[in-house]
Write a protein that holds these residues in place. Structure first.
Motif, short mmCIF file in Angstrom:
data_model
loop_
_atom_site.label_atom_id
_atom_site.label_comp_id
_atom_site.label_asym_id
_atom_site.label_seq_id
_atom_site.Cartn_x
_atom_site.Cartn_y
_atom_site.Cartn_z
N LEU A 62 -4.27 18.12 -12.89
CA LEU A 62 -2.86 18.32 -13.22
C LEU A 62 -2.58 17.56 -14.50
N LEU A 63 -2.17 18.27 -15.54
CA LEU A 63 -1.85 17.65 -16.81
C LEU A 63 -0.34 17.46 -16.90
N LEU A 64 0.08 16.25 -17.16
CA LEU A 64 1.49 15.91 -17.27
C LEU A 64 1.80 15.45 -18.69
N LEU A 65 2.80 16.05 -19.29
CA LEU A 65 3.17 15.74 -20.67
C LEU A 65 4.56 15.12 -20.72
N ASP A 66 4.67 13.99 -21.41
CA ASP A 66 5.96 13.36 -21.67
C ASP A 66 6.24 13.50 -23.16
N MET A 67 7.14 14.39 -23.52
CA MET A 67 7.41 14.65 -24.93
C MET A 67 8.18 13.53 -25.60
N ARG A 68 8.69 12.57 -24.82
CA ARG A 68 9.40 11.45 -25.43
C ARG A 68 8.47 10.65 -26.32
N ASP A 69 7.23 10.44 -25.84
CA ASP A 69 6.27 9.68 -26.64
C ASP A 69 4.98 10.47 -26.91
N GLY A 70 4.97 11.73 -26.52
CA GLY A 70 3.80 12.58 -26.77
C GLY A 70 2.59 12.22 -25.93
N SER A 71 2.79 11.56 -24.80
CA SER A 71 1.66 11.10 -23.99
C SER A 71 1.30 12.13 -22.92
N TRP A 72 0.01 12.16 -22.59
CA TRP A 72 -0.52 13.03 -21.53
C TRP A 72 -1.09 12.18 -20.42
N ARG A 73 -0.87 12.60 -19.20
CA ARG A 73 -1.57 12.03 -18.04
C ARG A 73 -2.41 13.13 -17.42
N ASN A 74 -3.61 12.78 -17.05
CA ASN A 74 -4.55 13.75 -16.48
C ASN A 74 -4.90 13.29 -15.07
N LEU A 75 -4.34 13.97 -14.07
CA LEU A 75 -4.54 13.58 -12.68
C LEU A 75 -5.50 14.55 -12.00
N ARG A 76 -6.48 14.03 -11.31
CA ARG A 76 -7.43 14.88 -10.60
C ARG A 76 -6.99 15.03 -9.14
N PHE A 77 -7.20 16.21 -8.59
CA PHE A 77 -6.90 16.44 -7.18
C PHE A 77 -7.92 17.42 -6.62
N ARG A 78 -8.04 17.42 -5.29
CA ARG A 78 -9.05 18.24 -4.64
C ARG A 78 -8.42 19.28 -3.74
N ARG A 79 -9.20 20.24 -3.39
CA ARG A 79 -8.78 21.25 -2.44
C ARG A 79 -8.53 20.60 -1.09
N ASP A 80 -7.43 20.97 -0.46
CA ASP A 80 -7.09 20.45 0.86
C ASP A 80 -7.72 21.35 1.93
N PRO A 81 -8.67 20.85 2.71
CA PRO A 81 -9.30 21.69 3.73
C PRO A 81 -8.31 22.25 4.74
N ALA A 82 -7.19 21.55 4.91
CA ALA A 82 -6.17 22.00 5.87
C ALA A 82 -5.07 22.83 5.22
N CYS A 83 -5.23 23.18 3.97
CA CYS A 83 -4.20 23.96 3.27
C CYS A 83 -3.97 25.28 3.98
N PRO A 84 -2.72 25.62 4.30
CA PRO A 84 -2.45 26.87 5.00
C PRO A 84 -2.67 28.11 4.14
N VAL A 85 -2.83 27.94 2.84
CA VAL A 85 -3.02 29.09 1.94
C VAL A 85 -4.50 29.32 1.63
N CYS A 86 -5.21 28.27 1.25
CA CYS A 86 -6.60 28.44 0.83
C CYS A 86 -7.59 27.71 1.73
N GLY A 87 -7.14 27.22 2.88
CA GLY A 87 -7.99 26.40 3.72
C GLY A 87 -9.11 27.14 4.42
N GLU A 88 -9.04 28.47 4.52
CA GLU A 88 -10.11 29.20 5.17
C GLU A 88 -11.35 29.17 4.30
N PRO A 89 -12.54 29.22 4.89
CA PRO A 89 -13.77 29.21 4.10
C PRO A 89 -13.80 30.38 3.13
N ARG A 90 -14.26 30.10 1.90
CA ARG A 90 -14.37 31.13 0.89
C ARG A 90 -15.77 31.11 0.30
N GLN A 91 -16.13 32.18 -0.34
CA GLN A 91 -17.42 32.28 -1.00
C GLN A 91 -17.21 32.36 -2.49
#
Length: 257
Positions: free
Chosen positions: A226-255
């Motif tokens: 997730l890239l977050l931009l603050d245009m006040r000072d032009g800074s970027w934050r880069n946050l990493r996240f993972r797939r949620d195994p319990a996610c109701p949308v994508c939690g089923e096994p996929r190939q």
């Protein structure tokens, strides 16, 4: 739209063709590709313009709104002459003037999930340029169901965010893994809090860039970030996240694809 690149097209796209990651074959791939753009406002405006300029063969634009004077501060695809017109038709006019080779399909409606699914099935990539959580989650569910890569952006005040999801990849999270469905579902924040005009241009251009990379099958697509931009000072934050195994949308096994 012609089947191959004629002399005019070779000249039009010459700066892309010079790139190792594109070339003539890549430009042909863009010409045969289609992109679904949900929302033709602040984010969808620059995204659609760059996709058309780059030569993506078919753009499907979905938006139920009309052009208002307050839009013109940031929604650069629209003009004063188009006030009161449906945004999708205003956008079609602008895109035809920019690149008449691109086929533009427009739907002036707030698409429900079934309609979005039918549209996504005909697209190679989806750009979520909407302005409310309800639509974002609906688009995400459709992207997962149809196994279409999704490029998501948002902007309000001076703050922008950007992420790419690819349900064709087993390890890729979806939008629901990152944001719960509970939240503000209206389009009020922009009208209430304002938005810095160039911010939507930056985020929308990033969406176009990643969509093109996906269509060209280029490396370096920032999945799980997730890239977050603050245009006040032009800074970027880069946050990493993972797939949620319990996610109701994508939690089923996929190939993998």
């Amino acid at each position: 739209m012609q089947d191959d690149l004629d002399d005019a097209a070779l000249l039009r796209y010459s700066r892309h063709i010079l790139l190792d990651g594109v070339g003539i074959e890549g430009q042909r791939r863009l010409r045969s590709a289609s992109a679904l753009v949900v929302g033709v406002g602040g984010l969808g405006a620059p995204a659609a313009l760059y996709l058309a300029a780059a030569g993506v063969g078919r753009l499907i634009l979905v938006d139920d709104d009309t052009v208002e004077l307050t839009n013109l501060q940031r929604q650069i695809i629209h003009s004063t002459a188009m006030l009161g017109q449906p945004k999708v038709e205003s956008a079609r006019t602008a895109l035809a003037a920019l690149n008449p080779e691109v086929e533009v399909e427009t739907l002036c409606l707030r698409a429900d999930e079934a309609q979005l699914a039918a549209l996504a099935a005909r697209a190679d990539v989806i750009l979520d340029c909407s302005d409310n959580f309800a639509t974002r989650h609906a688009v995400n569910r459709v992207a997962v169901q149809q196994r279409r890569p999704l490029v998501s952006g948002a902007a309000v005040r001076f703050d922008g965010q950007f992420a790419v999801f690819d349900p064709r990849q087993v390890s890729s999270p979806c939008y629901r893994c990152l944001f719960p469905e509970e939240g503000e579902a209206s389009d009020g924040p922009c009208a209430t809090f304002g938005v810095f005009a160039p911010l939507v241009g930056v985020v929308g251009s990033l969406q176009a860039a990643e969509a093109l990379k996906l269509l060209l099958e280029m490396p370096g697509v920032p999945l799980g970030r997730l890239l977050l931009l603050d245009m006040r000072d032009g800074s970027w934050r880069n946050l990493r996240f993972r797939r949620d195994p319990a996610c109701p949308v994508c939690g089923e096994p996929r190939q993998d694809k």
